[in-house]
Design an enzyme around this catalytic site. Sequence first.
Site, PDB file in Angstrom:
ATOM      1  N   LYS A 183      42.134  41.180  39.405  1.00 51.18           N
ATOM      2  CA  LYS A 183      41.517  39.711  39.741  1.00 51.18           C
ATOM      3  C   LYS A 183      41.270  39.231  38.448  1.00 51.18           C
ATOM      4  O   LYS A 183      40.255  39.863  37.743  1.00 51.18           O
ATOM      5  CB  LYS A 183      40.345  40.137  40.711  1.00 51.18           C
ATOM      6  CG  LYS A 183      39.481  39.002  40.763  1.00 51.18           C
ATOM      7  CD  LYS A 183      38.415  39.216  41.632  1.00 51.18           C
ATOM      8  CE  LYS A 183      37.479  38.160  41.846  1.00 51.18           C
ATOM      9  NZ  LYS A 183      36.728  38.442  42.509  1.00 51.18           N
ATOM     10  N   LYS A 236      45.432  38.590  42.351  1.00 47.80           N
ATOM     11  CA  LYS A 236      44.461  37.206  42.347  1.00 47.80           C
ATOM     12  C   LYS A 236      44.259  36.603  41.109  1.00 47.80           C
ATOM     13  O   LYS A 236      43.771  37.245  40.267  1.00 47.80           O
ATOM     14  CB  LYS A 236      43.222  37.604  43.211  1.00 47.80           C
ATOM     15  CG  LYS A 236      42.453  36.446  43.364  1.00 47.80           C
ATOM     16  CD  LYS A 236      41.177  37.014  44.129  1.00 47.80           C
ATOM     17  CE  LYS A 236      40.312  35.788  44.032  1.00 47.80           C
ATOM     18  NZ  LYS A 236      38.877  36.230  44.362  1.00 47.80           N
TER      19      LYS A 236
HETATM   20  C1  PBG Z   1      34.327  36.941  44.040  1.00 47.13           C
HETATM   21  C2  PBG Z   1      35.440  36.148  44.696  1.00 47.13           C
HETATM   22  C3  PBG Z   1      36.224  35.035  43.997  1.00 47.13           C
HETATM   23  C4  PBG Z   1      37.033  34.698  45.012  1.00 47.13           C
HETATM   24  C5  PBG Z   1      37.011  35.677  46.245  1.00 47.13           C
HETATM   25  N1  PBG Z   1      35.895  36.498  46.108  1.00 47.13           N
HETATM   26  C6  PBG Z   1      36.382  34.551  42.796  1.00 47.13           C
HETATM   27  C7  PBG Z   1      35.157  34.400  41.844  1.00 47.13           C
HETATM   28  O1  PBG Z   1      34.336  33.475  42.325  1.00 47.13           O
HETATM   29  O2  PBG Z   1      35.034  34.838  40.918  1.00 47.13           O
HETATM   30  C8  PBG Z   1      37.936  33.039  45.009  1.00 47.13           C
HETATM   31  C9  PBG Z   1      38.932  32.999  46.044  1.00 47.13           C
HETATM   32  C10 PBG Z   1      39.338  31.489  45.822  1.00 47.13           C
HETATM   33  O3  PBG Z   1      39.052  30.821  45.011  1.00 47.13           O
HETATM   34  O4  PBG Z   1      39.728  31.205  46.922  1.00 47.13           O
HETATM   35  N2  PBG Z   1      33.676  37.719  44.946  1.00 47.13           N
END
Ligand code: PBG
Length: 312
Positions: A183, A236
Amino acid sequence: MTIRIKTKDLIYPVFVVEGKRQQQRIASFPGIYRFSVDRIVQEVEQVERLGITSVLLFGVPSTKDAQASKAFDTQGVVSLAVQAIKQRFSHMTVMTDVCLCAYTTHGHCGVIASPKRQGTTSPVKIDNDKTLAALSRMALIHAQAGADWVAPSAMAKRQVAAIRNILDTNGFTKTKIMGYSAKFASNFYGPFRHAADSAPQYGDRKGYQLDYAQSAQALQEIKDDIDEGADMVMVKPALSYLDIIAKAKARARFPLATYNVSAEYALVKHGAKQGLWDERAMVFEIITAMKRAGADRIITYHAKDIALWLKA
Ligand code: PBG
Protein backbone atom coordinates in the site's frame (compact mmCIF):
# COMPACT_ATOMS: atom_id res chain seq x y z
CA MET A 1 -5.04 -15.20 -24.47
CA THR A 2 -7.76 -12.60 -24.55
CA ILE A 3 -8.41 -11.10 -21.15
CA ARG A 4 -12.05 -10.67 -20.22
CA ILE A 5 -13.40 -9.08 -17.08
CA LYS A 6 -16.01 -11.12 -15.22
CA THR A 7 -18.42 -9.80 -12.64
CA LYS A 8 -17.14 -12.30 -10.11
CA ASP A 9 -13.66 -10.77 -10.34
CA LEU A 10 -15.01 -7.61 -8.74
CA ILE A 11 -15.23 -6.56 -5.09
CA TYR A 12 -17.51 -3.62 -4.28
CA PRO A 13 -16.54 -1.22 -1.45
CA VAL A 14 -19.40 0.02 0.76
CA PHE A 15 -19.29 2.77 3.43
CA VAL A 16 -21.41 2.29 6.56
CA VAL A 17 -22.58 5.11 8.85
CA GLU A 18 -24.58 5.30 12.05
CA GLY A 19 -28.24 6.31 12.08
CA LYS A 20 -31.31 5.27 10.13
CA ARG A 21 -32.49 5.83 6.55
CA GLN A 22 -29.14 7.35 5.63
CA GLN A 23 -27.90 7.42 2.07
CA GLN A 24 -25.40 10.26 2.12
CA ARG A 25 -24.00 11.74 -1.05
CA ILE A 26 -20.26 12.55 -1.09
CA ALA A 27 -19.52 15.65 -3.18
CA SER A 28 -16.12 14.54 -4.49
CA PHE A 29 -17.21 10.97 -5.11
CA PRO A 30 -19.95 10.73 -7.77
CA GLY A 31 -22.21 7.68 -7.49
CA ILE A 32 -20.89 6.59 -4.09
CA TYR A 33 -22.86 6.97 -0.84
CA ARG A 34 -22.57 6.27 2.85
CA PHE A 35 -25.37 3.98 4.00
CA SER A 36 -26.83 3.30 7.41
CA VAL A 37 -27.24 -0.37 8.29
CA ASP A 38 -30.96 -0.44 7.44
CA ARG A 39 -30.23 0.94 3.93
CA ILE A 40 -27.23 -1.28 3.30
CA VAL A 41 -29.48 -4.26 2.91
CA GLN A 42 -31.17 -2.60 -0.07
CA GLU A 43 -27.82 -1.69 -1.57
CA VAL A 44 -26.47 -5.22 -1.19
CA GLU A 45 -29.67 -6.61 -2.66
CA GLN A 46 -28.93 -4.63 -5.82
CA VAL A 47 -25.28 -5.67 -5.74
CA GLU A 48 -26.27 -9.32 -5.46
CA ARG A 49 -28.84 -9.07 -8.25
CA LEU A 50 -26.07 -7.76 -10.50
CA GLY A 51 -24.04 -10.89 -9.83
CA ILE A 52 -21.34 -9.28 -7.67
CA THR A 53 -20.24 -11.84 -5.08
CA SER A 54 -18.14 -9.77 -2.64
CA VAL A 55 -18.42 -6.51 -0.75
CA LEU A 56 -15.75 -4.75 1.33
CA LEU A 57 -17.14 -2.73 4.26
CA PHE A 58 -15.71 0.49 5.69
CA GLY A 59 -17.09 1.83 8.96
CA VAL A 60 -17.52 5.58 9.38
CA PRO A 61 -18.41 6.26 13.04
CA SER A 62 -20.08 9.57 13.95
CA THR A 63 -17.70 10.22 16.84
CA LYS A 64 -13.98 9.60 17.02
CA ASP A 65 -11.37 9.73 19.76
CA ALA A 66 -7.62 9.29 20.15
CA GLN A 67 -8.05 5.62 21.15
CA ALA A 68 -10.38 4.67 18.26
CA SER A 69 -12.87 3.37 20.86
CA LYS A 70 -15.65 2.80 18.32
CA ALA A 71 -13.46 0.36 16.43
CA PHE A 72 -13.83 -2.03 19.37
CA ASP A 73 -17.58 -1.71 19.80
CA THR A 74 -19.24 -5.07 19.21
CA GLN A 75 -22.38 -3.11 18.27
CA GLY A 76 -20.44 -0.81 15.92
CA VAL A 77 -21.67 -0.11 12.40
CA VAL A 78 -19.42 -2.66 10.74
CA SER A 79 -20.50 -5.51 13.02
CA LEU A 80 -24.17 -4.61 12.60
CA ALA A 81 -23.78 -4.34 8.83
CA VAL A 82 -22.00 -7.69 8.59
CA GLN A 83 -24.78 -9.35 10.58
CA ALA A 84 -27.53 -7.72 8.53
CA ILE A 85 -25.92 -8.69 5.22
CA LYS A 86 -25.06 -12.27 6.18
CA GLN A 87 -28.57 -12.82 7.55
CA ARG A 88 -30.25 -11.78 4.28
CA PHE A 89 -27.61 -12.80 1.74
CA SER A 90 -25.78 -15.76 3.16
CA HIS A 91 -23.86 -16.34 -0.10
CA MET A 92 -22.50 -12.82 -0.27
CA THR A 93 -18.81 -12.77 0.69
CA VAL A 94 -18.42 -10.03 3.28
CA MET A 95 -14.99 -8.50 3.78
CA THR A 96 -14.18 -5.78 6.31
CA ASP A 97 -11.46 -3.16 6.33
CA VAL A 98 -9.42 -3.27 9.53
CA CYS A 99 -7.73 0.07 10.17
CA LEU A 100 -8.01 2.89 12.71
CA CYS A 101 -7.95 5.95 10.43
CA ALA A 102 -11.73 6.44 10.27
CA TYR A 103 -12.03 5.96 14.04
CA THR A 104 -9.31 8.25 15.38
CA THR A 105 -9.46 12.03 15.83
CA HIS A 106 -5.93 12.29 14.39
CA GLY A 107 -6.91 10.27 11.30
CA HIS A 108 -3.85 8.01 11.29
CA CYS A 109 -4.07 4.29 10.63
CA GLY A 110 -2.57 3.09 13.90
CA VAL A 111 -1.77 4.08 17.46
CA ILE A 112 0.60 7.03 17.26
CA ALA A 113 4.03 6.72 18.83
CA SER A 114 4.67 9.47 21.42
CA PRO A 115 2.16 11.97 19.96
CA LYS A 116 3.80 14.98 21.63
CA ARG A 117 7.02 14.40 19.75
CA GLN A 118 5.42 14.16 16.30
CA GLY A 119 6.11 17.08 14.01
CA THR A 120 3.18 18.58 12.16
CA THR A 121 4.44 18.07 8.64
CA SER A 122 6.78 15.10 8.83
CA PRO A 123 5.74 11.47 8.34
CA VAL A 124 3.99 10.21 11.45
CA LYS A 125 5.30 7.06 13.12
CA ILE A 126 2.96 4.49 14.58
CA ASP A 127 3.62 2.38 17.67
CA ASN A 128 3.68 -1.00 15.98
CA ASP A 129 2.96 -3.25 18.98
CA LYS A 130 0.05 -1.15 20.21
CA THR A 131 -1.29 -0.94 16.67
CA LEU A 132 -1.12 -4.73 16.27
CA ALA A 133 -3.10 -5.18 19.49
CA ALA A 134 -5.76 -2.73 18.27
CA LEU A 135 -6.02 -4.24 14.78
CA SER A 136 -6.25 -7.78 16.19
CA ARG A 137 -9.04 -6.81 18.53
CA MET A 138 -10.93 -5.10 15.71
CA ALA A 139 -10.47 -8.06 13.34
CA LEU A 140 -11.75 -10.50 15.96
CA ILE A 141 -14.88 -8.39 16.50
CA HIS A 142 -15.56 -8.42 12.75
CA ALA A 143 -15.02 -12.18 12.61
CA GLN A 144 -17.38 -12.69 15.55
CA ALA A 145 -20.02 -10.68 13.67
CA GLY A 146 -19.64 -13.10 10.75
CA ALA A 147 -17.18 -11.48 8.36
CA ASP A 148 -15.79 -14.00 5.86
CA TRP A 149 -12.64 -11.98 5.32
CA VAL A 150 -10.85 -9.29 7.31
CA ALA A 151 -8.54 -6.90 5.49
CA PRO A 152 -5.92 -5.09 7.56
CA SER A 153 -4.93 -1.83 5.85
CA ALA A 154 -2.84 -0.02 8.46
CA MET A 155 0.54 -1.13 7.06
CA ALA A 156 1.71 -2.13 10.54
CA LYS A 157 4.55 -4.64 10.50
CA ARG A 158 3.39 -8.24 10.99
CA GLN A 159 -0.30 -7.26 11.00
CA VAL A 160 -1.31 -10.39 9.08
CA ALA A 161 0.52 -12.71 11.53
CA ALA A 162 -1.01 -10.97 14.54
CA ILE A 163 -4.53 -11.21 13.13
CA ARG A 164 -4.10 -14.83 12.00
CA ASN A 165 -2.98 -15.63 15.52
CA ILE A 166 -5.91 -14.04 17.34
CA LEU A 167 -8.43 -15.51 14.89
CA ASP A 168 -7.04 -19.03 15.27
CA THR A 169 -6.80 -18.75 19.06
CA ASN A 170 -10.49 -17.87 19.16
CA GLY A 171 -11.59 -20.62 16.82
CA PHE A 172 -12.01 -18.49 13.69
CA THR A 173 -9.70 -20.66 11.61
CA LYS A 174 -11.95 -20.30 8.55
CA THR A 175 -11.99 -16.50 8.55
CA LYS A 176 -9.70 -15.38 5.76
CA ILE A 177 -7.26 -12.49 5.58
CA MET A 178 -6.65 -10.16 2.67
CA GLY A 179 -3.55 -8.13 3.38
CA TYR A 180 -3.32 -4.61 2.00
CA SER A 181 0.21 -5.77 1.45
CA ALA A 182 1.76 -3.21 -0.87
CA LYS A 183 0.00 0.00 0.00
CA PHE A 184 1.66 3.14 -1.24
CA ALA A 185 1.54 6.62 0.28
CA SER A 186 -0.50 7.89 -2.64
CA ASN A 187 -2.24 11.00 -3.89
CA PHE A 188 -5.05 8.84 -5.23
CA TYR A 189 -6.94 8.44 -1.92
CA GLY A 190 -8.64 11.88 -1.80
CA PRO A 191 -12.32 11.03 -2.33
CA PHE A 192 -12.04 8.02 -0.02
CA ARG A 193 -10.80 10.26 2.77
CA HIS A 194 -13.88 12.44 2.29
CA ALA A 195 -16.11 9.37 2.34
CA ALA A 196 -14.49 7.90 5.45
CA ASP A 197 -13.70 11.28 7.00
CA SER A 198 -10.23 9.87 7.56
CA ALA A 199 -7.78 12.49 6.32
CA PRO A 200 -4.79 12.76 8.67
CA GLN A 201 -5.15 15.84 10.87
CA TYR A 202 -1.39 16.42 10.93
CA GLY A 203 1.67 14.92 9.27
CA ASP A 204 1.30 12.34 6.51
CA ARG A 205 1.19 8.57 6.08
CA LYS A 206 4.69 8.21 4.64
CA GLY A 207 5.90 6.90 8.00
CA TYR A 208 4.02 3.63 7.39
CA GLN A 209 2.84 3.55 3.78
CA LEU A 210 5.26 2.77 0.94
CA ASP A 211 7.34 5.19 -1.13
CA TYR A 212 6.15 5.12 -4.75
CA ALA A 213 9.70 5.70 -5.97
CA GLN A 214 10.67 2.18 -4.89
CA SER A 215 9.47 -1.30 -5.73
CA ALA A 216 11.68 -3.72 -3.79
CA GLN A 217 10.04 -2.99 -0.47
CA ALA A 218 6.58 -3.47 -1.95
CA LEU A 219 7.54 -6.93 -3.22
CA GLN A 220 9.04 -7.77 0.16
CA GLU A 221 5.83 -6.71 1.96
CA ILE A 222 3.84 -9.01 -0.33
CA LYS A 223 6.17 -11.91 0.41
CA ASP A 224 5.97 -11.19 4.15
CA ASP A 225 2.16 -11.25 4.08
CA ILE A 226 2.14 -14.57 2.26
CA ASP A 227 4.60 -16.00 4.80
CA GLU A 228 2.48 -14.65 7.67
CA GLY A 229 -0.58 -16.55 6.45
CA ALA A 230 -2.53 -14.16 4.24
CA ASP A 231 -5.11 -15.81 1.95
CA MET A 232 -4.87 -13.01 -0.59
CA VAL A 233 -2.47 -10.13 -1.03
CA MET A 234 -3.08 -6.72 -2.57
CA VAL A 235 -1.41 -3.94 -4.49
CA LYS A 236 -2.89 -0.50 -3.89
CA PRO A 237 -3.46 1.79 -5.78
CA ALA A 238 -3.79 -0.08 -9.08
CA LEU A 239 -3.48 2.05 -12.18
CA SER A 240 -0.07 3.61 -11.51
CA TYR A 241 1.22 0.36 -10.01
CA LEU A 242 0.62 -2.21 -12.75
CA ASP A 243 4.35 -3.02 -12.72
CA ILE A 244 4.11 -4.02 -9.07
CA ILE A 245 1.10 -6.22 -9.82
CA ALA A 246 2.95 -7.93 -12.66
CA LYS A 247 6.13 -8.46 -10.65
CA ALA A 248 4.23 -9.77 -7.63
CA LYS A 249 2.31 -12.23 -9.79
CA ALA A 250 5.48 -13.43 -11.48
CA ARG A 251 7.22 -14.05 -8.16
CA ALA A 252 4.43 -15.85 -6.36
CA ARG A 253 1.52 -17.64 -7.98
CA PHE A 254 -0.70 -16.48 -5.17
CA PRO A 255 -4.21 -14.91 -5.09
CA LEU A 256 -3.67 -11.24 -5.82
CA ALA A 257 -6.10 -8.36 -5.56
CA THR A 258 -5.64 -4.77 -6.57
CA TYR A 259 -7.51 -1.72 -5.34
CA ASN A 260 -8.74 0.59 -8.09
CA VAL A 261 -8.86 3.46 -5.59
CA SER A 262 -11.13 6.45 -5.21
CA ALA A 263 -9.25 9.08 -7.23
CA GLU A 264 -8.66 6.62 -10.09
CA TYR A 265 -12.43 6.18 -10.16
CA ALA A 266 -13.15 9.89 -9.79
CA LEU A 267 -10.82 10.80 -12.69
CA VAL A 268 -12.75 8.54 -15.03
CA LYS A 269 -16.13 9.79 -13.78
CA HIS A 270 -15.29 13.47 -13.93
CA GLY A 271 -13.64 13.15 -17.35
CA ALA A 272 -16.65 11.31 -18.73
CA LYS A 273 -18.95 14.00 -17.38
CA GLN A 274 -16.83 16.64 -19.15
CA GLY A 275 -17.22 14.71 -22.40
CA LEU A 276 -13.51 13.88 -22.52
CA TRP A 277 -14.09 10.15 -23.04
CA ASP A 278 -16.68 7.41 -23.04
CA GLU A 279 -17.00 6.12 -19.49
CA ARG A 280 -17.72 2.52 -20.34
CA ALA A 281 -14.88 2.23 -22.87
CA MET A 282 -12.46 3.85 -20.43
CA VAL A 283 -13.46 1.63 -17.51
CA PHE A 284 -13.12 -1.56 -19.57
CA GLU A 285 -9.66 -0.56 -20.78
CA ILE A 286 -8.44 0.27 -17.29
CA ILE A 287 -9.88 -2.75 -15.50
CA THR A 288 -8.75 -5.11 -18.28
CA ALA A 289 -5.21 -3.73 -17.89
CA MET A 290 -5.28 -4.54 -14.18
CA LYS A 291 -6.34 -8.09 -14.91
CA ARG A 292 -3.81 -8.40 -17.73
CA ALA A 293 -1.07 -7.30 -15.32
CA GLY A 294 -1.99 -10.20 -13.04
CA ALA A 295 -4.74 -9.14 -10.63
CA ASP A 296 -7.21 -11.93 -9.86
CA ARG A 297 -9.65 -9.70 -8.02
CA ILE A 298 -10.29 -5.99 -8.47
CA ILE A 299 -11.74 -3.86 -5.72
CA THR A 300 -13.54 -1.13 -7.59
CA TYR A 301 -16.22 1.54 -7.18
CA HIS A 302 -17.09 0.85 -10.85
CA ALA A 303 -18.25 -2.69 -9.95
CA LYS A 304 -21.99 -2.05 -10.25
CA ASP A 305 -21.57 -0.22 -13.56
CA ILE A 306 -19.34 -2.96 -14.95
CA ALA A 307 -21.79 -5.66 -13.89
CA LEU A 308 -24.61 -3.79 -15.62
CA TRP A 309 -22.57 -3.31 -18.79
CA LEU A 310 -21.62 -6.99 -18.83
CA LYS A 311 -25.29 -7.94 -18.56
CA ALA A 312 -26.38 -5.65 -21.40
C1 PBG B 1 -6.69 3.41 4.93
C2 PBG B 1 -7.36 3.25 3.63
C3 PBG B 1 -7.16 4.06 2.52
C4 PBG B 1 -8.03 3.60 1.52
C5 PBG B 1 -8.69 2.49 2.01
N1 PBG B 1 -8.26 2.28 3.35
C6 PBG B 1 -6.17 5.08 2.19
C7 PBG B 1 -5.68 6.10 3.10
O1 PBG B 1 -6.46 6.99 3.49
O2 PBG B 1 -4.49 6.06 3.39
C8 PBG B 1 -8.16 4.28 0.20
C9 PBG B 1 -9.06 3.68 -0.76
C10 PBG B 1 -9.46 4.58 -1.86
O3 PBG B 1 -8.87 5.65 -2.11
O4 PBG B 1 -10.41 4.19 -2.53
N2 PBG B 1 -7.10 2.60 5.88
